[in-house]
Design an enzyme around this catalytic site. Structure first.
Site, PDB file in Angstrom:
ATOM      1  CB  ALA A 267      -0.917   0.000   1.220  1.00  0.00           C
TER       2      ALA A 267
ATOM      3  CD  GLU B  18      -2.973  -7.950   2.521  1.00  0.00           C
ATOM      4  OE1 GLU B  18      -3.548  -8.219   3.595  1.00  0.00           O
ATOM      5  OE2 GLU B  18      -2.767  -6.782   2.140  1.00  0.00           O
TER       6      GLU B  18
ATOM      7  N   GLY C  55       0.275  -5.444   0.582  1.00  0.00           N
ATOM      8  CA  GLY C  55      -0.880  -5.534  -0.294  1.00  0.00           C
ATOM      9  C   GLY C  55      -0.575  -6.212  -1.612  1.00  0.00           C
TER      10      GLY C  55
ATOM     11  CD  GLU D   5       1.134  -6.030   5.663  1.00  0.00           C
ATOM     12  OE1 GLU D   5       0.502  -6.033   4.594  1.00  0.00           O
ATOM     13  OE2 GLU D   5       1.858  -6.992   6.018  1.00  0.00           O
TER      14      GLU D   5
END
Length: 259
Positions: free
Chosen positions: A62, A110, A107, A130
């Site tokens: 992100a 993910e 992300g 994270e």
């Protein structure tokens, strides 16, 4: 400039992340991805999808700078939207193959986890870092990673935030195939094209049975399987496949029906 490009090659469509230098997810890229995925879901000509970030990297997570400027309520809404978008990728009614080069972090990983199959470059680096920022994955990392490699291994990656190379990722079951970097995209497309030649309704049913059955009890999963099996038995592809088997033996049927 668009941050997501859809590149069509017959029945295979590549979803190309195009937000240099790191393909970091921000609101604009998330919205473009959501729009593109919805188009693919509604197009009966699409038979397989490849997720690709380019030759240098897949996606590095992100946009942390943008997140840092948000208050908790804004973060909640942003995360809900990104989680929903990745779920739409996972629920595409066709096979989805991730072609992972360079980094797939946060992300980015993910998104790769939302695919049905992952091809990684031999120098790829994957991880959910994270926790090193004092936060946690929020777009499927804790859930899809756990279902893919098991709770203990998932907790190790999630709690340490460590990065793993391609060979370790292959041993963990995080990726399905490792090839030289220059061959990643073509390998992913070749596999997607092979699946695209299969019976669309059966492939969609198999995906639904595996994905939804895994979240239920065995008896419920078997009931789902039975219902889907009965449904695909009446499709033109089933007629083609069974007739071809009876006349020519296994593996020679050519399918063409829509899902």
């Amino acid at each position: 400039m668009p941050r997501i490009r859809l590149e069509t090659d017959g029945p295979v469509v590549t979803v190309r992340l195009a937000h240099p230098p790191m393909n970091a997810f921000d609101t604009a890229q998330r919205r473009e991805l959501a729009t593109g995925v919805r188009r693919l879901a509604e197009d009966p000509a699409v038979r397989a999808v490849v997720l690709y970030g380019g030759e240098r990297l897949f996606a590095a997570g992100a946009d942390v700078k943008a997140l840092a400027a948000m208050d908790p309520e804004e973060v909640r809404g942003w995360n809900r939207a990104l989680q929903r978008t990745f779920d739409e990728v996972a629920r595409l009614p066709v096979p989805v193959v991730a072609a992972v080069t360079g980094y797939a972090l946060g992300g980015g990983l993910e998104l790769a986890l939302a695919a049905d199959y992952r091809v990684a470059a031999d120098d790829a680096v994957l991880g959910q870092p994270e926790v090193q920022l004092g936060i946690m994955p929020g777009s499927g990392g804790t859930q899809r990673l756990t279902r893919l490699i098991g709770p203990s291994r998932a907790k190790n990656l999630l709690m340490t935030g460590r990065r793993v190379g391609a060979e370790e990722a292959l041993r963990l079951g995080l990726v399905d195939e490792v090839v030289p970097m220059a061959e990643v995209y073509e390998t992913a497309v070749r596999y997607a094209r092979r699946l695209a030649e299969g019976p669309a309704a059966a492939l969609e049913a198999i995906k639904e049975a595996v994905d939804h059955g895994a979240d239920t009890s065995l008896s419920t999963g078997l009931a789902l399987e039975r219902s889907l099996f009965t449904g695909v038995f009446g499709t033109p592809d089933a007629t083609t496949g069974i007739q071809s088997f009876l006349e020519h033996g296994p593996g020679k049927a050519r399918f063409s029906s829509d899902p």
